[in-house]
Motif scaffolding. Structure first.
Motif, PDB file in Angstrom:
ATOM      1  N   GLY A   1      -8.522   7.486  -0.465  1.00 55.88           N
ATOM      2  CA  GLY A   1      -7.127   7.908  -0.537  1.00 55.88           C
ATOM      3  C   GLY A   1      -6.413   7.956   0.803  1.00 55.88           C
ATOM      4  O   GLY A   1      -5.243   8.328   0.874  1.00 55.88           O
TER       5      GLY A   1
ATOM      6  N   LYS B   1      -6.406   2.988   3.310  1.00 57.24           N
ATOM      7  CA  LYS B   1      -7.069   1.787   3.825  1.00 57.24           C
ATOM      8  C   LYS B   1      -6.727   0.563   2.977  1.00 57.24           C
ATOM      9  O   LYS B   1      -6.309  -0.471   3.493  1.00 57.24           O
ATOM     10  CB  LYS B   1      -8.602   1.981   3.827  1.00 57.24           C
ATOM     11  CG  LYS B   1      -9.076   3.233   4.537  1.00 57.24           C
ATOM     12  CD  LYS B   1     -10.592   3.374   4.503  1.00 57.24           C
ATOM     13  CE  LYS B   1     -11.227   3.469   3.114  1.00 57.24           C
ATOM     14  NZ  LYS B   1     -10.913   4.712   2.381  1.00 57.24           N
ATOM     15  N   SER B   2      -6.927   0.674   1.666  1.00 60.39           N
ATOM     16  CA  SER B   2      -6.677  -0.480   0.794  1.00 60.39           C
ATOM     17  C   SER B   2      -5.198  -0.851   0.778  1.00 60.39           C
ATOM     18  O   SER B   2      -4.853  -2.033   0.744  1.00 60.39           O
ATOM     19  CB  SER B   2      -7.133  -0.182  -0.637  1.00 60.39           C
ATOM     20  OG  SER B   2      -8.519   0.003  -0.670  1.00 60.39           O
ATOM     21  N   GLN B   3      -4.347   0.148   0.805  1.00 62.24           N
ATOM     22  CA  GLN B   3      -2.908  -0.129   0.796  1.00 62.24           C
ATOM     23  C   GLN B   3      -2.494  -0.866   2.061  1.00 62.24           C
ATOM     24  O   GLN B   3      -1.591  -1.698   2.034  1.00 62.24           O
ATOM     25  CB  GLN B   3      -2.125   1.179   0.641  1.00 62.24           C
ATOM     26  CG  GLN B   3      -2.253   1.802  -0.734  1.00 62.24           C
ATOM     27  CD  GLN B   3      -1.710   0.892  -1.822  1.00 62.24           C
ATOM     28  OE1 GLN B   3      -0.636   0.321  -1.692  1.00 62.24           O
ATOM     29  NE2 GLN B   3      -2.460   0.731  -2.897  1.00 62.24           N
TER      30      GLN B   3
HETATM   31  N1  LIG Z   1      -0.002   1.867  -7.384  1.00 65.04           N
HETATM   32  C1  LIG Z   1       0.155   3.049  -6.768  1.00 65.04           C
HETATM   33  N2  LIG Z   1       1.143   3.895  -7.109  1.00 65.04           N
HETATM   34  C2  LIG Z   1       1.308   5.070  -6.480  1.00 65.04           C
HETATM   35  N3  LIG Z   1       0.533   5.511  -5.489  1.00 65.04           N
HETATM   36  C3  LIG Z   1      -0.481   4.718  -5.104  1.00 65.04           C
HETATM   37  C4  LIG Z   1      -0.727   3.450  -5.718  1.00 65.04           C
HETATM   38  N4  LIG Z   1      -1.796   2.906  -5.125  1.00 65.04           N
HETATM   39  C5  LIG Z   1      -2.199   3.784  -4.186  1.00 65.04           C
HETATM   40  N5  LIG Z   1      -1.416   4.874  -4.171  1.00 65.04           N
HETATM   41  C6  LIG Z   1      -1.529   6.038  -3.276  1.00 65.04           C
HETATM   42  O1  LIG Z   1      -1.887   5.578  -1.992  1.00 65.04           O
HETATM   43  C7  LIG Z   1      -2.904   6.400  -1.433  1.00 65.04           C
HETATM   44  C8  LIG Z   1      -3.818   5.536  -0.612  1.00 65.04           C
HETATM   45  O2  LIG Z   1      -4.543   4.679  -1.474  1.00 65.04           O
HETATM   46  P1  LIG Z   1      -5.591   3.613  -0.966  1.00 65.04           P
HETATM   47  O3  LIG Z   1      -5.007   2.815   0.136  1.00 65.04           O
HETATM   48  O4  LIG Z   1      -6.063   2.893  -2.149  1.00 65.04           O
HETATM   49  O5  LIG Z   1      -6.743   4.556  -0.377  1.00 65.04           O
HETATM   50  P2  LIG Z   1      -8.179   4.145   0.154  1.00 65.04           P
HETATM   51  O6  LIG Z   1      -8.335   2.682   0.034  1.00 65.04           O
HETATM   52  O7  LIG Z   1      -8.212   4.622   1.581  1.00 65.04           O
HETATM   53  O8  LIG Z   1      -9.142   4.908  -0.674  1.00 65.04           O
HETATM   54  C9  LIG Z   1      -3.605   7.052  -2.599  1.00 65.04           C
HETATM   55  O9  LIG Z   1      -3.902   8.370  -2.291  1.00 65.04           O
HETATM   56  C10 LIG Z   1      -2.605   7.001  -3.725  1.00 65.04           C
HETATM   57  O10 LIG Z   1      -1.988   8.259  -3.859  1.00 65.04           O
END
Ligand SMILES: Nc1ncnc2c1ncn2[C@@H]1O[C@H](COP(=O)(O)OP(=O)(O)O)[C@@H](O)[C@H]1O
Ligand SMILES: [Mg+2]
Length: 277
Positions: A43, A46-48
């Protein structure tokens, strides 16, 4: 070192009925032909971050940045078509689970050769040869046989190697690997990572390796950035891990069991609101 990728103040947010979720809150870094790790708990954004670079942010997400530049191409201004052409051809992304990226009804070999044919004007025979060579490069012992198998007919480790083959076959300059082996057994994980690592260095590519495992990332990267709540809290050379300054980084180090160590119970990761400020 010439920068392959320049990211300045990248932000990704999602408007929802109850307010705006800020997934990435001003991330900046540059990447050359080197291996950069992005770590942080689940959360942390990273992925975003990886998806925004790839141009794969879901439609309702808003991406802004002062700069998002790949090899002189302004990704913020690139059209959807240009972004699509860059994906696979020049920037590739490997995800955690090949089940979501490999087509279940198409043989592994055909997926690799068709990927190649969407990016290059080559005939079927040449595509097949290069797909077979790529399967061999990811150390699949019997490429001729595996070529004709469907994804469900191979093990997780082999599926992930096929995925790496598919992602690298068109010769991208940048690879984003997002928890590429988290779905695999620990014993298979290291094999797959070593194969990926070798191909990346042989081909002189840039690598962004995303993981929640700080030690694992450090062993495969030159440099590591540590994310917390959508921001970078620390950046350090992998070799300097022991000298991590930020309490969050130190916490991540302490939470990851070392192989062979038996600590019960595992320490709990400390989080403080001021780190997110
Ligand atoms: N499609 C989405 N809609 C709303 N919020 C999102 C979505 N995808 C991710 N998030 C938010 O973005 C935050 C970061 O997500 P992400 O980058 O996947 O984390 P990680 O890869 O570090 O575990 C998450 O805590 C979530 O709340
Ligand atoms: Mg993630």
């Amino acid at each position: 070192m010439t920068a392959l990728l320049t990211v300045e103040k990248l932000k990704v947010s999602y408007p929802t009925r109850t307010g705006v979720i800020e997934a990435v809150r001003g991330v900046s870094f540059t990447l050359g032909k080197e291996r950069l790790g992005i770590v942080g708990e689940s959360g942390s954004g990273k992925s975003q971050t990886g998806r925004a670079i790839m141009g794969l942010t879901p439609k309702h997400g808003i991406v802004t940045a002062d700069r998002l530049d790949f090899n002189g191409i302004d990704l913020l201004k690139a059209s959807a078509g240009e972004r699509r052409r860059l994906r696979g051809k020049r920037i590739a992304m490997i995800l955690q689970d090949p089940k979501y990226s490999l087509d279940p009804v198409m043989t592994i070999g055909r997926q690799i050769s068709e990927t190649l044919r969407t990016h290059e004007k080559i005939g079927k025979a040449e595509a097949r040869e290069r797909a077979l060579a790529m399967l061999e490069a990811v150390q699949i012992r019997d490429p001729q046989r595996v070529y004709d198998l469907h994804p469900h007919e191979v093990s997780g480790g082999m599926g992930q190697r096929a995925m790496i083959a598919m992602m690298l076959v068109a010769g991208p300059e940048l690879l984003i690997a997002d928890e590429p082996t988290s779905a695999l057994d620990v014993t298979v994980q290291l094999d797959v990572l070593r194969i990926m690592d070798r191909l990346v260095s042989e081909r002189g590519m840039g690598l962004i390796f995303v993981s929640h495992d700080l030690r694992l990332v450090s062993s495969f990267c030159d440099r590591v950035i540590v994310m917390y709540a959508g921001k970078i809290v620390e950046e350090l050379a992998a070799a300097d891990l022991k000298h991590a300054q930020h309490p969050y980084t130190q916490g991540l180090l302490n939470c990851m069991p070392e192989i062979g160590a038996s600590r019960h119970p595992l320490p709990v990761l400390d989080r403080r609101p001021e780190w997110a400020a």
